[in-house]
Design a protein around this motif. Structure first.
Motif, PDB file in Angstrom:
ATOM      1  N   GLY A   1       0.793  -1.225   0.000  1.00  0.00           N
ATOM      2  CA  GLY A   1       0.000   0.000   0.000  1.00  0.00           C
ATOM      3  C   GLY A   1       0.820   1.266   0.000  1.00  0.00           C
ATOM      4  N   ALA A   2       2.141   1.146  -0.079  1.00  0.00           N
ATOM      5  CA  ALA A   2       3.011   2.315  -0.065  1.00  0.00           C
ATOM      6  C   ALA A   2       3.569   2.574  -1.468  1.00  0.00           C
ATOM      7  N   ALA A   3       3.945   3.808  -1.703  1.00  0.00           N
ATOM      8  CA  ALA A   3       4.557   4.204  -2.967  1.00  0.00           C
ATOM      9  C   ALA A   3       5.568   5.298  -2.677  1.00  0.00           C
ATOM     10  N   VAL A   4       6.546   5.417  -3.542  1.00  0.00           N
ATOM     11  CA  VAL A   4       7.523   6.489  -3.410  1.00  0.00           C
ATOM     12  C   VAL A   4       7.187   7.553  -4.454  1.00  0.00           C
ATOM     13  N   LEU A   5       6.893   8.736  -3.971  1.00  0.00           N
ATOM     14  CA  LEU A   5       6.613   9.880  -4.828  1.00  0.00           C
ATOM     15  C   LEU A   5       7.943  10.542  -5.162  1.00  0.00           C
ATOM     16  N   ARG A   6       8.284  10.588  -6.442  1.00  0.00           N
ATOM     17  CA  ARG A   6       9.524  11.230  -6.894  1.00  0.00           C
ATOM     18  C   ARG A   6       9.145  12.483  -7.686  1.00  0.00           C
ATOM     19  N   LEU A   7       9.658  13.606  -7.235  1.00  0.00           N
ATOM     20  CA  LEU A   7       9.327  14.893  -7.840  1.00  0.00           C
ATOM     21  C   LEU A   7      10.546  15.498  -8.517  1.00  0.00           C
ATOM     22  N   THR A   8      10.330  16.156  -9.643  1.00  0.00           N
ATOM     23  CA  THR A   8      11.379  16.949 -10.273  1.00  0.00           C
ATOM     24  C   THR A   8      11.558  18.230  -9.461  1.00  0.00           C
ATOM     25  N   ALA A   9      12.552  19.023  -9.817  1.00  0.00           N
ATOM     26  CA  ALA A   9      12.760  20.299  -9.120  1.00  0.00           C
ATOM     27  C   ALA A   9      11.545  21.204  -9.275  1.00  0.00           C
ATOM     28  N   ASP A  10      10.987  21.282 -10.490  1.00  0.00           N
ATOM     29  CA  ASP A  10       9.802  22.124 -10.714  1.00  0.00           C
ATOM     30  C   ASP A  10       8.596  21.609  -9.947  1.00  0.00           C
ATOM     31  N   GLU A  11       8.396  20.297  -9.960  1.00  0.00           N
ATOM     32  CA  GLU A  11       7.279  19.718  -9.205  1.00  0.00           C
ATOM     33  C   GLU A  11       7.455  19.958  -7.707  1.00  0.00           C
ATOM     34  N   SER A  12       8.694  19.897  -7.238  1.00  0.00           N
ATOM     35  CA  SER A  12       8.964  20.145  -5.814  1.00  0.00           C
ATOM     36  C   SER A  12       8.553  21.559  -5.428  1.00  0.00           C
ATOM     37  N   ARG A  13       8.864  22.526  -6.286  1.00  0.00           N
ATOM     38  CA  ARG A  13       8.468  23.911  -6.000  1.00  0.00           C
ATOM     39  C   ARG A  13       6.944  24.064  -6.002  1.00  0.00           C
TER      40      ARG A  13
END
Length: 194
Positions: free
Chosen positions: A120-132
């Motif tokens: 039931g878990a997932a790792v959310l990986r964000l780009t620099a723009d998505e992080s902002r």
């Protein structure tokens, strides 16, 4: 990584989320989108200059949460400052609403792209723009929830009294969300610092 953001190569960030956390974050982001509203479209949708020169509202929102998201630029102590604030709002609020909407949409879309594993878990990986975008949206969510909870710097609400609410208090779920979003926001800020 569980429960807090960590830096990734390229200026992005990652966090492990379970299905409940994903659902809560998505629900809050959708509610934020509903609160901000769909935005006004210029009369001629094909004319980019019409959008550029579209005027927004000159009065602050009546909803306290929206007023917190779109505050007065110069206060409202005297007539001259009120007029300057109204003029500033007229030419900036539409763009600010668009940015806040875009940030919340990034949150929804990145969460929708997750595929939780068997646990039931997932790792959310964000780009620099998505992080902002996430950082902006987390801030907007905290401001909104804090306003609804009537949290202010002046009353000492952040001194730990929020932690001591009894489980029977109807505000408890929102307080827990407010505190959790604050922890997420803090760790995301740390990942974006050089």
């Amino acid at each position: 990584m569980a429960g807090h953001f960590e830096a990734t190569p390229g200026g992005g960030a990652a966090v492990a989320l379970d299905e409940v956390e994903i659902a809560i974050l998505r629900s809050l982001a959708v509610q934020l989108l509903e609160l901000i509203g769909p935005g006004d479209q210029p009369a001629d949708g094909d004319d980019p200059l019409a959008a550029l020169f579209a005027e927004g509202p000159s009065e602050p929102p009546s909803d306290p949460a929206l007023a917190r998201l779109f505050p007065e630029a110069y206060g409202d102590e005297d007539t001259e400052l009120r007029a300057a604030s109204a003029e500033f709002r007229r030419f900036t609020e539409n763009d600010l609403r668009t940015r806040k909407r875009d940030d919340a949409l990034v949150v929804v879309r990145t969460l929708d792209a997750l595929t939780p594993g068997g646990d039931g878990a997932a790792v959310l990986r964000l780009t620099a723009d998505e992080s902002r975008s996430w950082l902006g949206s987390l801030n907007d969510l905290r401001l909104t929830i804090g306003t609804r909870l009537e949290v202010s710097d002046d009353d000492g609400s952040e001194d730990g009294s929020l932690y001591r609410l009894p489980d029977s208090d109807p505000r408890k779920p929102m307080v827990m969300a407010y505190l959790w979003l604050g922890a997420l926001q803090e760790t995301l800020v740390e990942t974006l610092m050089p």
